[in-house]
Design a protein around this motif. Sequence first.
Motif, PDB file in Angstrom:
ATOM      1  N   ALA A  23     -73.166 -50.951  25.985  1.00 31.60           N
ATOM      2  CA  ALA A  23     -72.036 -51.850  25.755  1.00 31.60           C
ATOM      3  C   ALA A  23     -70.765 -51.272  26.354  1.00 31.60           C
ATOM      4  N   ALA A  24     -70.067 -52.095  27.100  1.00 31.61           N
ATOM      5  CA  ALA A  24     -68.790 -51.698  27.681  1.00 31.61           C
ATOM      6  C   ALA A  24     -67.654 -52.139  26.766  1.00 31.61           C
ATOM      7  N   SER A  25     -66.705 -51.242  26.586  1.00 33.35           N
ATOM      8  CA  SER A  25     -65.538 -51.578  25.766  1.00 33.35           C
ATOM      9  C   SER A  25     -64.268 -51.175  26.487  1.00 33.35           C
ATOM     10  N   GLY A  26     -63.160 -51.770  26.075  1.00 30.84           N
ATOM     11  CA  GLY A  26     -61.888 -51.506  26.719  1.00 30.84           C
ATOM     12  C   GLY A  26     -61.239 -52.817  27.119  1.00 30.84           C
ATOM     13  N   ILE A  27     -60.102 -52.700  27.762  1.00 31.16           N
ATOM     14  CA  ILE A  27     -59.388 -53.909  28.204  1.00 31.16           C
ATOM     15  C   ILE A  27     -59.874 -54.207  29.617  1.00 31.16           C
ATOM     16  N   ILE A  28     -60.804 -55.146  29.699  1.00 22.67           N
ATOM     17  CA  ILE A  28     -61.545 -55.388  30.926  1.00 22.67           C
ATOM     18  C   ILE A  28     -61.226 -56.759  31.490  1.00 22.67           C
ATOM     19  N   PHE A  29     -60.922 -56.783  32.778  1.00 21.67           N
ATOM     20  CA  PHE A  29     -60.729 -58.072  33.430  1.00 21.67           C
ATOM     21  C   PHE A  29     -62.073 -58.692  33.777  1.00 21.67           C
ATOM     22  N   ARG A  30     -62.931 -57.891  34.412  1.00 19.98           N
ATOM     23  CA  ARG A  30     -64.240 -58.398  34.808  1.00 19.98           C
ATOM     24  C   ARG A  30     -65.213 -57.239  34.981  1.00 19.98           C
ATOM     25  N   ILE A  31     -66.484 -57.498  34.676  1.00 23.30           N
ATOM     26  CA  ILE A  31     -67.562 -56.557  34.983  1.00 23.30           C
ATOM     27  C   ILE A  31     -68.429 -57.179  36.068  1.00 23.30           C
ATOM     28  N   ASN A  32     -68.606 -56.478  37.143  1.00 27.36           N
ATOM     29  CA  ASN A  32     -69.442 -56.968  38.243  1.00 27.36           C
ATOM     30  C   ASN A  32     -70.879 -56.469  38.049  1.00 27.36           C
ATOM     31  N   ASP A  33     -71.404 -55.722  39.000  1.00 27.60           N
ATOM     32  CA  ASP A  33     -72.779 -55.244  38.867  1.00 27.60           C
ATOM     33  C   ASP A  33     -72.924 -54.261  37.707  1.00 27.60           C
ATOM     34  N   GLY A  50     -80.981 -52.943  38.581  1.00 22.04           N
ATOM     35  CA  GLY A  50     -79.611 -53.417  38.655  1.00 22.04           C
ATOM     36  C   GLY A  50     -79.560 -54.913  38.431  1.00 22.04           C
ATOM     37  N   ILE A  51     -78.386 -55.386  38.022  1.00 17.86           N
ATOM     38  CA  ILE A  51     -78.206 -56.812  37.785  1.00 17.86           C
ATOM     39  C   ILE A  51     -76.776 -57.198  38.144  1.00 17.86           C
ATOM     40  N   THR A  52     -76.633 -58.297  38.865  1.00 15.96           N
ATOM     41  CA  THR A  52     -75.306 -58.760  39.245  1.00 15.96           C
ATOM     42  C   THR A  52     -74.700 -59.587  38.106  1.00 15.96           C
ATOM     43  N   SER A  53     -73.430 -59.929  38.263  1.00 12.03           N
ATOM     44  CA  SER A  53     -72.788 -60.759  37.243  1.00 12.03           C
ATOM     45  C   SER A  53     -73.425 -62.135  37.162  1.00 12.03           C
ATOM     46  N   GLY A  54     -74.044 -62.557  38.243  1.00 11.45           N
ATOM     47  CA  GLY A  54     -74.716 -63.851  38.267  1.00 11.45           C
ATOM     48  C   GLY A  54     -76.150 -63.809  37.787  1.00 11.45           C
ATOM     49  N   GLY A  55     -76.665 -62.604  37.531  1.00 12.20           N
ATOM     50  CA  GLY A  55     -78.010 -62.480  36.981  1.00 12.20           C
ATOM     51  C   GLY A  55     -79.103 -62.101  37.964  1.00 12.20           C
ATOM     52  N   SER A  56     -78.763 -61.867  39.225  1.00  8.47           N
ATOM     53  CA  SER A  56     -79.769 -61.410  40.181  1.00  8.47           C
ATOM     54  C   SER A  56     -80.139 -59.968  39.870  1.00  8.47           C
ATOM     55  N   THR A  57     -81.436 -59.670  39.976  1.00  7.79           N
ATOM     56  CA  THR A  57     -81.915 -58.348  39.579  1.00  7.79           C
ATOM     57  C   THR A  57     -82.642 -57.643  40.713  1.00  7.79           C
ATOM     58  N   ASN A  58     -82.706 -56.330  40.615  1.00  5.98           N
ATOM     59  CA  ASN A  58     -83.515 -55.539  41.519  1.00  5.98           C
ATOM     60  C   ASN A  58     -84.077 -54.352  40.737  1.00  5.98           C
ATOM     61  N   TYR A  59     -85.233 -53.866  41.191  1.00  3.05           N
ATOM     62  CA  TYR A  59     -85.931 -52.806  40.481  1.00  3.05           C
ATOM     63  C   TYR A  59     -86.479 -51.769  41.438  1.00  3.05           C
ATOM     64  N   CYS A  95     -76.424 -45.703  32.027  1.00  6.60           N
ATOM     65  CA  CYS A  95     -76.013 -47.028  32.487  1.00  6.60           C
ATOM     66  C   CYS A  95     -74.766 -46.883  33.353  1.00  6.60           C
ATOM     67  N   ASN A  96     -74.630 -47.825  34.241  1.00  8.58           N
ATOM     68  CA  ASN A  96     -73.515 -47.852  35.180  1.00  8.58           C
ATOM     69  C   ASN A  96     -72.963 -49.262  35.229  1.00  8.58           C
ATOM     70  N   ALA A  97     -71.649 -49.368  35.345  1.00  8.39           N
ATOM     71  CA  ALA A  97     -71.038 -50.682  35.492  1.00  8.39           C
ATOM     72  C   ALA A  97     -69.878 -50.590  36.458  1.00  8.39           C
ATOM     73  N   LYS A  98     -69.753 -51.593  37.299  1.00  9.37           N
ATOM     74  CA  LYS A  98     -68.609 -51.709  38.200  1.00  9.37           C
ATOM     75  C   LYS A  98     -67.619 -52.648  37.506  1.00  9.37           C
ATOM     76  N   VAL A  99     -66.534 -52.071  37.057  1.00 10.11           N
ATOM     77  CA  VAL A  99     -65.607 -52.749  36.158  1.00 10.11           C
ATOM     78  C   VAL A  99     -64.222 -52.823  36.785  1.00 10.11           C
ATOM     79  N   ILE A 100     -63.559 -53.949  36.572  1.00 13.29           N
ATOM     80  CA  ILE A 100     -62.150 -54.070  36.926  1.00 13.29           C
ATOM     81  C   ILE A 100     -61.364 -54.023  35.612  1.00 13.29           C
ATOM     82  N   PRO A 101     -60.775 -52.862  35.297  1.00 18.62           N
ATOM     83  CA  PRO A 101     -59.962 -52.807  34.081  1.00 18.62           C
ATOM     84  C   PRO A 101     -58.603 -53.461  34.336  1.00 18.62           C
ATOM     85  N   ILE A 102     -58.041 -54.049  33.304  1.00 17.12           N
ATOM     86  CA  ILE A 102     -56.735 -54.678  33.452  1.00 17.12           C
ATOM     87  C   ILE A 102     -55.664 -53.646  33.766  1.00 17.12           C
ATOM     88  N   ILE A 103     -55.862 -52.416  33.294  1.00 18.28           N
ATOM     89  CA  ILE A 103     -54.836 -51.397  33.480  1.00 18.28           C
ATOM     90  C   ILE A 103     -54.695 -50.977  34.937  1.00 18.28           C
TER      91      ILE A 103
END
Length: 121
Positions: A23-33, A50-59, A95-103
Amino acid sequence: QVQLVESGGGLVQAGGSLRLSCAASGIIFRINDMGWYRQAPGKQCESVAGITSGGSTNYADSVKGRFTISRDNAKNTVYLQMNSLKPEDTAVYYCNAKVIPIITWVDSDFWGQGTQVTVSS
């Protein structure tokens, strides 16, 4: 600041199942992959799924047909369902996430603290 908190690791017999959550927490604008990586003792870290924001997956080839990655965008959470586990799946899973934080408004990589998965034969 953004934090990724993992749960669900443990000890399981070969052929068993585990479900990891992150689970990602914080002030987040968007989470991508989002994705899961693992590192076994003496080996390099490798991408598992991996999984994209749209739900595409790879293994990774080694887990295809056994592992399923999914995400709940409303909860900022990614999951890894692991079935038919093998001793060679033993590793620390991150786990890894590509996140755009608002800060910062910059797409950045964030990592969880890791959770141990041990599969006994």
